[in-house]
Design a protein around this motif. Structure first.
Motif, PDB file in Angstrom:
ATOM      1  N   ASP A  63       2.470   3.327  -5.560  1.00  0.00           N
ATOM      2  CA  ASP A  63       1.327   3.619  -6.416  1.00  0.00           C
ATOM      3  C   ASP A  63       1.291   2.747  -7.673  1.00  0.00           C
ATOM      4  O   ASP A  63       0.647   3.093  -8.655  1.00  0.00           O
ATOM      5  CB  ASP A  63       1.278   5.109  -6.781  1.00  0.00           C
ATOM      6  CG  ASP A  63       2.523   5.563  -7.532  1.00  0.00           C
ATOM      7  OD1 ASP A  63       3.390   4.712  -7.806  1.00  0.00           O
ATOM      8  OD2 ASP A  63       2.623   6.764  -7.837  1.00  0.00           O
ATOM      9  N   SER A 115       0.815  -1.219   0.000  1.00  0.00           N
ATOM     10  CA  SER A 115       0.000   0.000   0.000  1.00  0.00           C
ATOM     11  C   SER A 115       0.848   1.269   0.000  1.00  0.00           C
ATOM     12  O   SER A 115       0.316   2.377  -0.155  1.00  0.00           O
ATOM     13  CB  SER A 115      -0.930   0.003   1.221  1.00  0.00           C
ATOM     14  OG  SER A 115      -0.154  -0.008   2.407  1.00  0.00           O
ATOM     15  N   GLU A 116       2.165   1.133   0.161  1.00  0.00           N
ATOM     16  CA  GLU A 116       3.044   2.304   0.216  1.00  0.00           C
ATOM     17  C   GLU A 116       3.448   2.793  -1.176  1.00  0.00           C
ATOM     18  O   GLU A 116       4.102   3.829  -1.296  1.00  0.00           O
ATOM     19  CB  GLU A 116       4.307   1.961   1.026  1.00  0.00           C
ATOM     20  CG  GLU A 116       4.017   1.581   2.482  1.00  0.00           C
ATOM     21  CD  GLU A 116       5.260   1.066   3.205  1.00  0.00           C
ATOM     22  OE1 GLU A 116       6.381   1.222   2.667  1.00  0.00           O
ATOM     23  OE2 GLU A 116       5.101   0.503   4.306  1.00  0.00           O
TER      24      GLU A 116
END
Length: 272
Positions: free
Chosen positions: A91, A88-89
């Motif tokens: 893109d 989730s860190e």
């Protein structure tokens, strides 16, 4: 460069990820690849979860700076211990081996053995994923700490490697497994040896093939497939480029040009 023409990043602790690279060449021949082997810190399988998360974050941060469109964690230890924390860190999509491998295994058999690094085996990631998909399967996981160093040292035909393999597989043979999962991307390099030890009825599951199939679906869903011929694969390592080039040639069929990169300063000796 258009978004579709950007490279797919794949990383592993060493040459194990070449099994994922081979599947990419076969299933997604138009995709350009950035390969990173963290050979200065191999093996990952005896590292702590915190170290694995840190290594994975460093590699993904460097890959983001190389403008990749997707990353495949071609390392089961990272997939088991870091994927959920770090994906989730970033893109871009980050895909791992555990779910595709587990899904393939429960389609194949009911008594499933998984050979993996100690870190992956101790995480119980494959067992948990398989039981969530089919609560009727039996799953055994065996940690194999010596396999990755033996493969990285190119000792595939060493009698000692055969002795070690028999000791790791014996408990699974005693449990009468019908399916064996390669819970480490290095282990398909041992397939000729493992086949000599296993009964011919035991089915082998290579999660690498199924990870790439999942990546193909994701690229299609996001409209990111490359429609032009692939550029040459860019090979990078954190350790000795010459050692990686010589070791990998037996599986690649050629001696690759390999760059050494420094993750700490997020810089590379050259840009491709």
């Amino acid at each position: 460069m258009s978004e579709n023409q950007r490279r797919i990043g794949i990383f592993d602790s060493g040459v194990g990820g070449l099994t994922v690279l081979k599947a990419l060449y076969q299933q997604l021949p138009n995709e350009s690849i950035l390969y990173f082997g963290d050979t200065a810190r191999v093996p990952y399988g005896t590292r702590s979860p915190a170290e694995i998360v840190q290594f994975s974050r460093e590699i993904l941060t460097w890959m983001a700076r190389q403008n990749v469109k997707m990353v495949l964690m071609a390392c089961n230890t990272s997939s088991a211990l870091a994927l959920e924390t770090v994906r989730s860190e970033f893109d871009f999509p980050v895909l791992g081996l555990i779910l595709p491998g587990a899904k393939a295994a429960v389609r194949q058999g009911k008594r499933i053995g998984t050979i993996a690094t100690p870190a992956t085996a101790n995480s119980g990631a494959y067992r948990q994923a398989m039981l969530e998909m089919d609560s009727t399967v039996r799953v055994w996981e065996v940690g194999c700490p010596e396999f990755v160093p033996l493969i990285e040292q190119n000792r595939l035909r060493d009698p000692y490697t055969a002795k070690v393999a028999r000791s790791y597989l014996q408990p699974l043979l005693d449990d009468r497994i019908d399916t064996l999962v390669y819970g480490c991307t290095h282990y398909p390099h041992l397939e000729p040896l493992l086949r000599q030890i296993l009964p011919p009825t035991v089915k082998l599951v290579d999660p690498a093939v199924h990870l790439v199939a999942a990546a193909a679906k994701e690229l299609e869903l996001l409209g990111l497939q490359s429609e032009r011929p692939a550029r040459p694969t860019r090979f990078t390592v954190s350790g000795c480029p010459e050692q990686f080039a010589q070791l990998s040639a037996q599986w690649l069929g050629f001696i690759p040009a390999v760059e050494k990169v420094c993750l700490q300063s997020f810089s590379s000796s050259s840009v491709g």
